[in-house]
Design an enzyme around this catalytic site. Structure first.
Site, PDB file in Angstrom:
ATOM      1  N   HIS A 119       0.764  -1.195  -0.149  1.00 47.91           N
ATOM      2  CA  HIS A 119       0.082   0.175  -0.067  1.00 47.91           C
ATOM      3  C   HIS A 119       0.848   1.097   0.005  1.00 47.91           C
ATOM      4  O   HIS A 119       0.207   2.351  -0.182  1.00 47.91           O
ATOM      5  CB  HIS A 119      -0.862  -0.063   1.235  1.00 47.91           C
TER       6      HIS A 119
HETATM    7  C1  UD1 Z   1      -2.358   5.355   6.189  1.00 44.90           C
HETATM    8  C2  UD1 Z   1      -1.167   5.714   6.809  1.00 44.90           C
HETATM    9  C3  UD1 Z   1      -0.028   4.730   6.804  1.00 44.90           C
HETATM   10  C4  UD1 Z   1      -0.498   3.398   7.131  1.00 44.90           C
HETATM   11  C5  UD1 Z   1      -1.736   3.221   6.556  1.00 44.90           C
HETATM   12  C6  UD1 Z   1      -2.293   1.804   6.898  1.00 44.90           C
HETATM   13  C7  UD1 Z   1      -0.425   8.265   6.558  1.00 44.90           C
HETATM   14  C8  UD1 Z   1       0.272   9.323   6.184  1.00 44.90           C
HETATM   15  N1  UD1 Z   1      -0.640   6.844   6.129  1.00 44.90           N
HETATM   16  O1  UD1 Z   1      -2.157   5.043   4.904  1.00 44.90           O
HETATM   17  O2  UD1 Z   1       1.142   5.031   7.442  1.00 44.90           O
HETATM   18  O3  UD1 Z   1       0.452   2.347   7.212  1.00 44.90           O
HETATM   19  O4  UD1 Z   1      -2.683   3.922   6.735  1.00 44.90           O
HETATM   20  O5  UD1 Z   1      -3.529   1.416   6.271  1.00 44.90           O
HETATM   21  O6  UD1 Z   1      -1.144   8.474   7.628  1.00 44.90           O
HETATM   22  N2  UD1 Z   1      -9.422   4.638   1.939  1.00 44.90           N
HETATM   23  C9  UD1 Z   1     -10.630   3.936   1.914  1.00 44.90           C
HETATM   24  N3  UD1 Z   1     -11.391   3.450   3.171  1.00 44.90           N
HETATM   25  C10 UD1 Z   1     -10.580   3.573   4.288  1.00 44.90           C
HETATM   26  C11 UD1 Z   1      -9.483   4.409   4.271  1.00 44.90           C
HETATM   27  C12 UD1 Z   1      -8.872   4.867   3.198  1.00 44.90           C
HETATM   28  O7  UD1 Z   1     -11.222   3.635   0.788  1.00 44.90           O
HETATM   29  O8  UD1 Z   1     -11.248   3.244   5.195  1.00 44.90           O
HETATM   30  C13 UD1 Z   1      -8.960   4.953   0.823  1.00 44.90           C
HETATM   31  C14 UD1 Z   1      -9.125   6.538   0.549  1.00 44.90           C
HETATM   32  O9  UD1 Z   1      -9.582   6.838  -0.738  1.00 44.90           O
HETATM   33  C15 UD1 Z   1      -7.707   7.224   0.627  1.00 44.90           C
HETATM   34  C16 UD1 Z   1      -6.906   5.937   0.495  1.00 44.90           C
HETATM   35  O10 UD1 Z   1      -7.662   4.951   0.773  1.00 44.90           O
HETATM   36  O11 UD1 Z   1      -7.696   8.069  -0.236  1.00 44.90           O
HETATM   37  C17 UD1 Z   1      -5.549   6.021   1.348  1.00 44.90           C
HETATM   38  O12 UD1 Z   1      -5.894   6.145   2.716  1.00 44.90           O
HETATM   39  P1  UD1 Z   1      -5.177   7.271   3.700  1.00 44.90           P
HETATM   40  O13 UD1 Z   1      -5.646   7.056   5.115  1.00 44.90           O
HETATM   41  O14 UD1 Z   1      -4.992   8.507   3.016  1.00 44.90           O
HETATM   42  O15 UD1 Z   1      -3.685   6.607   3.761  1.00 44.90           O
HETATM   43  P2  UD1 Z   1      -3.172   5.264   3.640  1.00 44.90           P
HETATM   44  O16 UD1 Z   1      -2.478   4.647   2.141  1.00 44.90           O
HETATM   45  O17 UD1 Z   1      -4.311   4.071   4.239  1.00 44.90           O
END
Ligand code: UD1
Length: 353
Positions: free
Chosen positions: A208
């Site tokens: 990821h």
């Molecule tokens: C975040 C953390 C990362 C951690 C990871 C665990 C930061 C900078 N990054 O990354 O350190 O390893 O979480 O998973 O804080 N999304 C969904 N549903 C959700 C959550 C996210 O669809 O419940 C999608 C969203 O569209 C978003 C993307 O996933 O744009 C990424 O989510 P985000 O929280 O920005 O970062 P992660 O890559 O999950």
């Protein structure tokens, strides 16, 4: 006696495993009242609620509903919502965990309102400032008050950054507490059987990190290299990764996509696998504890003890296939024993009571 209020901040999937053992340990203490603050950074059922169920956590006391967005949007949204909450409910201590955007956001807000902050999993450094998590770690550790570390390298990083020795307490690895806490339930889960997989005859893949999955060409190369492995590779897909997977087109036949899993379901899958390929932070530690070979698709790690002592190896797409022929045997690092939360409670008694 009036109970001492402690806020436990959680935001994303890997945070829930870190606050759960501490919440349960604090809940057993007569002198304190832990409250769970969910920032809402992860919000899907499979990324959040299932972990609350698996780890026997009650519903959060407060939900900030921050959601997704750019780094600035996400950080700002948590800061605005948490500042409001802190004006209404003033705890004696805020506990932040890990290195996500919400960790840094909550720390900044609490410190500006003069609330002491303890960082659980403090001191880890990849020394790679292109990673958003490294920025979050450095900012958080530069201003918080108490540092609970998992390993000696973390202590050394903090000391080098000018943190006083009396602010640092090596408590061990809280992720291992979570595993030990529900180990029986994990073994009852039988995920490999449910997926028709043979014991120790499949690999687990998780990806990821923006560096691996955001650029379609890089991501496609990784997937096709893994496609050459003569083993079933189970790939629970993170929402960030799902978006880009569609652009790759047809996948190699050994790769088996599944939805993101809950904690019990996933740890059952990992604990019976032959090896793990990942770019996750927590999984490097869990595999070291379980003595399962781990191949980390990154140039660096903030968890070097998983390499010096554990089963972890840093790999890239050019050397992955060679390296999986040479799995490492490792040892479990000191204090990764399932008792980190009790050491934290002991420390809290010293500093708060
Ligand atoms: C975040 C953390 C990362 C951690 C990871 C665990 C930061 C900078 N990054 O990354 O350190 O390893 O979480 O998973 O804080 N999304 C969904 N549903 C959700 C959550 C996210 O669809 O419940 C999608 C969203 O569209 C978003 C993307 O996933 O744009 C990424 O989510 P985000 O929280 O920005 O970062 P992660 O890559 O999950």
């Amino acid at each position: 006696m009036k109970k001492i209020k402690i806020h436990l901040i959680c935001a994303t999937r890997p945070n829930f495993m870190k606050i759960a053992p501490l919440y349960h340990a604090l809940k057993n203490e007569s002198w304190c009242e832990p409250a769970i603050i969910h920032t809402g950074q992860h919000y899907d059922y499979q990324m959040s609620q299932v972990f609350f169920n698996d780890l026997r956590l009650p519903n959060p006391d407060f939900h900030l509903s921050s959601g997704s967005g750019t780094h600035a949007e996400q950080t700002a949204s948590v800061m605005l919502a948490y500042e409001k909450l802190l004006h209404e409910y003033h705890p004696r201590l805020v506990v932040v965990v890990g290195d996500v955007n919400s960790t840094m956001a909550a720390t900044i807000v609490a410190k500006k309102l003069h609330v002491p902050v303890a960082h659980l999993e403090a001191g880890l450094r990849s020394f790679d400032r292109t990673m958003p998590e490294e920025i979050n770690r450095i900012v958080t550790d530069s201003i918080c008050d108490y540092y609970w570390t998992p390993s000696i390298d973390a202590d050394q990083n903090l000391l080098q950054e000018g943190i006083k020795p009396q602010q640092i307490k090596r408590v061990g690895n809280i992720m291992i507490d979570a595993y030990c806490m529900v180990q029986e339930k994990i073994s009852e889960h039988c995920t490999p059987e449910k997926l028709g997989l043979d014991y120790k005859n499949y690999a687990v893949l998780t990806l990821h990190r923006p560096l691996n999955v955001d650029d379609c060409e890089t991501f496609s190369k990784i997937i096709h290299e893994i496609g050459k492995i003569a083993l079933a590779v189970v790939f629970p897909v993170h929402p960030r990764t799902r978006k880009n997977l569609e652009a790759i087109g047809e996948l190699p036949t050994n790769i088996r996509l599944v939805e993101p899993m809950g904690y019990l379901e996933f740890m059952s899958l990992v604990s019976e696998s032959k090896y793990v390929i990942t770019d996750s932070g927590g999984l490097q530690e869990e595999t070291t504890y379980l003595q399962i070979p781990c191949f980390t698709l990154r140039e660096n790690t903030e968890r070097p003890i998983t390499i010096t002592m554990g089963t972890n190896q840093l790999v890239n797409i050019n050397n992955l296939l060679d390296n999986i022929q040479l799995p490492k045997i490792g040892k479990v690092p000191p204090l990764w024993d399932g008792n980190a939360s009790y050491r934290i409670v002991e420390h809290l008694r010293e500093i708060i009571l």
